[in-house]
Design a protein around this motif. Sequence first.
Motif, PDB file in Angstrom:
ATOM      1  N   ILE A 388     -15.516  -6.091  -5.821  1.00 16.13           N
ATOM      2  CA  ILE A 388     -14.265  -6.843  -5.990  1.00 16.13           C
ATOM      3  C   ILE A 388     -13.287  -6.052  -6.847  1.00 16.13           C
ATOM      4  CG2 ILE A 388     -13.251  -8.937  -6.953  1.00 16.13           C
ATOM      5  CD1 ILE A 388     -15.866 -10.381  -6.229  1.00 16.13           C
ATOM      6  N   THR A 389     -13.806  -5.427  -7.910  1.00 20.58           N
ATOM      7  CA  THR A 389     -12.955  -4.605  -8.772  1.00 20.58           C
ATOM      8  C   THR A 389     -12.295  -3.496  -7.968  1.00 20.58           C
ATOM      9  OG1 THR A 389     -14.307  -5.051 -10.735  1.00 20.58           O
ATOM     10  CG2 THR A 389     -12.936  -3.066 -10.766  1.00 20.58           C
ATOM     11  N   ALA A 390     -13.068  -2.801  -7.125  1.00 16.10           N
ATOM     12  CA  ALA A 390     -12.509  -1.713  -6.319  1.00 16.10           C
ATOM     13  C   ALA A 390     -11.414  -2.220  -5.395  1.00 16.10           C
ATOM     14  CB  ALA A 390     -13.629  -1.047  -5.512  1.00 16.10           C
ATOM     15  N   GLY A 391     -11.636  -3.373  -4.764  1.00 15.58           N
ATOM     16  CA  GLY A 391     -10.620  -3.928  -3.861  1.00 15.58           C
ATOM     17  C   GLY A 391      -9.338  -4.277  -4.592  1.00 15.58           C
ATOM     18  N   ARG A 392      -9.467  -4.897  -5.758  1.00 17.67           N
ATOM     19  CA  ARG A 392      -8.276  -5.262  -6.517  1.00 17.67           C
ATOM     20  C   ARG A 392      -7.561  -4.015  -7.052  1.00 17.67           C
ATOM     21  NH1 ARG A 392      -9.821 -10.827  -9.867  1.00 17.67           N
ATOM     22  NH2 ARG A 392     -10.415 -12.036  -8.025  1.00 17.67           N
ATOM     23  N   LEU A 393      -8.338  -3.020  -7.397  1.00 11.31           N
ATOM     24  CA  LEU A 393      -7.757  -1.774  -7.886  1.00 11.31           C
ATOM     25  C   LEU A 393      -6.903  -1.124  -6.799  1.00 11.31           C
ATOM     26  CD1 LEU A 393      -7.841   0.029 -10.414  1.00 11.31           C
ATOM     27  CD2 LEU A 393      -9.806   1.206  -9.418  1.00 11.31           C
ATOM     28  N   LYS A 394      -7.466  -1.021  -5.597  1.00 11.60           N
ATOM     29  CA  LYS A 394      -6.739  -0.388  -4.491  1.00 11.60           C
ATOM     30  C   LYS A 394      -5.481  -1.177  -4.125  1.00 11.60           C
ATOM     31  CE  LYS A 394     -10.273  -0.108  -1.678  1.00 11.60           C
ATOM     32  NZ  LYS A 394     -11.090   0.203  -0.479  1.00 11.60           N
ATOM     33  N   SER A 395      -5.519  -2.494  -4.304  1.00  9.49           N
ATOM     34  CA  SER A 395      -4.368  -3.326  -3.932  1.00  9.49           C
ATOM     35  C   SER A 395      -3.131  -3.035  -4.769  1.00  9.49           C
ATOM     36  CB  SER A 395      -4.735  -4.810  -4.059  1.00  9.49           C
ATOM     37  OG  SER A 395      -4.861  -5.191  -5.429  1.00  9.49           O
ATOM     38  N   GLN A 396      -3.298  -2.385  -5.914  1.00  9.51           N
ATOM     39  CA  GLN A 396      -2.168  -2.105  -6.798  1.00  9.51           C
ATOM     40  C   GLN A 396      -1.662  -0.676  -6.674  1.00  9.51           C
ATOM     41  OE1 GLN A 396      -0.873  -4.715  -8.416  1.00  9.51           O
ATOM     42  NE2 GLN A 396      -2.511  -5.861  -7.395  1.00  9.51           N
ATOM     43  N   LEU A 397      -2.223   0.091  -5.745  1.00  8.62           N
ATOM     44  CA  LEU A 397      -1.878   1.510  -5.652  1.00  8.62           C
ATOM     45  C   LEU A 397      -1.107   1.831  -4.377  1.00  8.62           C
ATOM     46  CD1 LEU A 397      -5.284   3.037  -6.813  1.00  8.62           C
ATOM     47  CD2 LEU A 397      -3.295   2.422  -8.207  1.00  8.62           C
ATOM     48  N   ARG A 398      -0.413   2.960  -4.407  1.00  9.08           N
ATOM     49  CA  ARG A 398       0.282   3.465  -3.229  1.00  9.08           C
ATOM     50  C   ARG A 398      -0.664   4.321  -2.379  1.00  9.08           C
ATOM     51  NH1 ARG A 398       4.448   6.939  -6.485  1.00  9.08           N
ATOM     52  NH2 ARG A 398       2.412   7.467  -7.375  1.00  9.08           N
ATOM     53  N   ALA A 412     -11.530   5.614 -12.145  1.00  3.38           N
ATOM     54  CA  ALA A 412     -10.402   6.481 -12.471  1.00  3.38           C
ATOM     55  C   ALA A 412      -9.336   6.339 -11.399  1.00  3.38           C
ATOM     56  CB  ALA A 412     -10.851   7.942 -12.575  1.00  3.38           C
ATOM     57  N   VAL A 413      -8.079   6.491 -11.808  1.00  3.67           N
ATOM     58  CA  VAL A 413      -6.950   6.380 -10.885  1.00  3.67           C
ATOM     59  C   VAL A 413      -6.021   7.569 -11.121  1.00  3.67           C
ATOM     60  CG1 VAL A 413      -4.901   5.058 -10.257  1.00  3.67           C
ATOM     61  CG2 VAL A 413      -7.045   3.872 -10.735  1.00  3.67           C
ATOM     62  N   LEU A 414      -5.608   8.197 -10.039  1.00  4.86           N
ATOM     63  CA  LEU A 414      -4.657   9.313 -10.081  1.00  4.86           C
ATOM     64  C   LEU A 414      -3.338   8.820  -9.505  1.00  4.86           C
ATOM     65  CD1 LEU A 414      -5.410  12.924  -8.816  1.00  4.86           C
ATOM     66  CD2 LEU A 414      -3.244  11.804  -8.342  1.00  4.86           C
ATOM     67  N   LEU A 415      -2.268   8.893 -10.301  1.00  9.16           N
ATOM     68  CA  LEU A 415      -0.930   8.513  -9.859  1.00  9.16           C
ATOM     69  C   LEU A 415      -0.100   9.789  -9.746  1.00  9.16           C
ATOM     70  CD1 LEU A 415      -0.322   5.468 -12.241  1.00  9.16           C
ATOM     71  CD2 LEU A 415      -1.253   5.419  -9.924  1.00  9.16           C
ATOM     72  N   TYR A 416       0.399  10.060  -8.557  1.00  8.35           N
ATOM     73  CA  TYR A 416       1.133  11.315  -8.340  1.00  8.35           C
ATOM     74  C   TYR A 416       2.629  11.054  -8.290  1.00  8.35           C
ATOM     75  CZ  TYR A 416       2.583  15.763  -6.380  1.00  8.35           C
ATOM     76  OH  TYR A 416       3.196  16.974  -6.188  1.00  8.35           O
ATOM     77  N   GLY A 417       3.396  11.987  -8.872  1.00  8.55           N
ATOM     78  CA  GLY A 417       4.851  11.913  -8.765  1.00  8.55           C
ATOM     79  C   GLY A 417       5.481  10.883  -9.688  1.00  8.55           C
ATOM     80  N   VAL A 418       4.824  10.520 -10.802  1.00  6.94           N
ATOM     81  CA  VAL A 418       5.432   9.574 -11.739  1.00  6.94           C
ATOM     82  C   VAL A 418       6.490  10.299 -12.566  1.00  6.94           C
ATOM     83  CG1 VAL A 418       3.393   8.126 -11.870  1.00  6.94           C
ATOM     84  CG2 VAL A 418       3.610  10.039 -13.434  1.00  6.94           C
ATOM     85  N   GLU A 429      -0.658  -2.208 -16.170  1.00  8.46           N
ATOM     86  CA  GLU A 429      -0.498  -3.629 -16.489  1.00  8.46           C
ATOM     87  C   GLU A 429      -0.796  -4.502 -15.275  1.00  8.46           C
ATOM     88  OE1 GLU A 429       3.478  -3.610 -17.957  1.00  8.46           O
ATOM     89  OE2 GLU A 429       2.868  -3.330 -20.055  1.00  8.46           O
ATOM     90  N   ARG A 430      -0.364  -4.053 -14.092  1.00  4.02           N
ATOM     91  CA  ARG A 430      -0.689  -4.809 -12.877  1.00  4.02           C
ATOM     92  C   ARG A 430      -2.193  -4.851 -12.645  1.00  4.02           C
ATOM     93  NH1 ARG A 430       3.334  -1.666 -10.193  1.00  4.02           N
ATOM     94  NH2 ARG A 430       1.691  -0.798  -8.855  1.00  4.02           N
ATOM     95  N   ILE A 431      -2.844  -3.718 -12.898  1.00  2.34           N
ATOM     96  CA  ILE A 431      -4.301  -3.666 -12.726  1.00  2.34           C
ATOM     97  C   ILE A 431      -4.986  -4.619 -13.696  1.00  2.34           C
ATOM     98  CG2 ILE A 431      -6.324  -2.182 -12.993  1.00  2.34           C
ATOM     99  CD1 ILE A 431      -4.607   0.141 -11.939  1.00  2.34           C
ATOM    100  N   LEU A 432      -4.555  -4.632 -14.944  1.00  5.80           N
ATOM    101  CA  LEU A 432      -5.153  -5.541 -15.924  1.00  5.80           C
ATOM    102  C   LEU A 432      -4.978  -6.993 -15.504  1.00  5.80           C
ATOM    103  CD1 LEU A 432      -4.191  -3.930 -19.359  1.00  5.80           C
ATOM    104  CD2 LEU A 432      -6.473  -4.117 -18.350  1.00  5.80           C
ATOM    105  N   ARG A 433      -3.800  -7.337 -14.997  1.00 13.96           N
ATOM    106  CA  ARG A 433      -3.564  -8.720 -14.584  1.00 13.96           C
ATOM    107  C   ARG A 433      -4.458  -9.121 -13.418  1.00 13.96           C
ATOM    108  NH1 ARG A 433       1.920  -7.471 -15.655  1.00 13.96           N
ATOM    109  NH2 ARG A 433       2.307  -7.001 -13.450  1.00 13.96           N
ATOM    110  N   THR A 434      -4.558  -8.245 -12.415  1.00 15.07           N
ATOM    111  CA  THR A 434      -5.353  -8.620 -11.237  1.00 15.07           C
ATOM    112  C   THR A 434      -6.846  -8.630 -11.541  1.00 15.07           C
ATOM    113  OG1 THR A 434      -5.663  -8.205  -8.865  1.00 15.07           O
ATOM    114  CG2 THR A 434      -5.592  -6.280 -10.253  1.00 15.07           C
TER     115      THR A 434
END
Length: 500
Positions: A388-398, A412-418, A429-434
């Motif tokens: 469930i954690t993995a699914g919610r994590l992916k839902s907040q990513l591009r 771990a999460v990699l955000l590119y182009g920030v 913050e979105r990840i923490l909320r979900t």
Amino acid sequence: MTDEDGWHLGQQLLELLAVISSYPDEESAVRGAAERAAQALEAEVAAVVFGDHVAASVGFPAGQAPDGDLVAVARHEQEKLKVPGVGDCATVTAKWGGTHPGGLVLARWDEAFTVQEQNLVRGMARLLELTLNMLRAMQRSDRQAQENAELLKSLRQRQRLVEHLFDIQRAISRRRPLAQILDMITGAAQDLLGDDIVGLWLRETPDGEDTKLVAHVGLRTGVARYRPKVPLAEAGAAGQAMLTDDVVVLHGYGETSSLIAELTDGRLCASMAAPVHDSGTVTGSLMVGSHRQTRAYSASDVQTLRAFAEHVSLALTDANTVDRMYQAFHDSLTGLASRGLFLEQLSKRLGAAEHEAKRVALLFLDLDRFKAVNDTLGHAAGDDLLTITAGRLKSQLRAIDVAARFGGDEFAVLLYGVSTIADAVRVAERILRTLGEPMPIAGRQLRVNASIGIALSTPGMPDPADLMRRADVAMYQAKRNGRGRLEIFTDEMLLSFPRE
């Protein structure tokens, strides 16, 4: 080989058919086939061999072709061919039998021939064989005009086969869904062979004694849609083809199960099946069947069915290879990237960021109550929590972001182009909320928080280990400061966490 390469080779094969079928005699057709084959596959050498005789060759100076070596390659007695000025070249051979057996030999220096190219060479050889048969027949008396017409019909039929196989190869190379490709093959087999029934059967397990229907045309839909399975010994021609690893032709039902009769409405008069392989192991069979009492399968029909069965094998092997590659680079429980794949992507993205003047943000997450859930509710509940954690994590990513499970309850999460750290904070913050919302686990609604550490790449930081250490330190600072929160890395944190 790219999809564009596959398209180009397919077009060359169709051009070969048009060219060699226009030649007026055997000698010019053989020479033209060798030249066209060498051009289509970018080979240094191409030759047509009949027995101990090299009928035509390209790639050598006039009168200097090594006939003995070419014959040895055609007989599979020699794998390499030494070409003057080039060196040892990889070879591929496609042979044909009949009253005038022969073979098409190609040699290339820079790379071995792919499976797709080998299939195309076999297609070229078949086209050449049919063309030569047609030319020889046309040189006979007018009494054989009907035979010539049949050969021409066969040639046109072969052209349709080539077009079908090319479409199937293109679908495989483009990674179309396996079920769609298998439906393409069964439909093409019915179109070309003209039978009432086509069925693709696959073994339930590699060594299993049962076979299951996975694709079909013309079978009783109400029964076939449940994907019925039948013991191999009772599956008629389909089962015997698997057991013997050879083409099998049957008339009537013989020892088949009542389910086969039900699937075919009791109207099956003749059937033929060819084995299907996955990575060289017999895993199923492709069966065609007719309602006509007079249906007899010719040698050409056998070759056509074999060609379609070979492409089922290609599709299965390709799909399973892709699946195994996916499993090797993804976490088996959550489907997220594995640690190895994540580190590889992080290294690539850091290099690209340096070149494109962009930045990379790295988030480290650790679930705060995972051990308690695992210890009190069991490992199955712990697995549900991770999934469930993995699914919610992916839902907040591009789509360009990458999420991975590093093991246990670490992610771990990699955000590119920030652009700024604020961009990464908003995602965290979105990840923490979900993740803070109730999760249905073991019949309960559990709340499980996470601690997140954030680190942002800086110019001149090509080493992913540096960025990972910073995110890791920030995550431990978040745990120290009360859990269920995020922390942004600062240089001062290194003084409190001198961890290796």
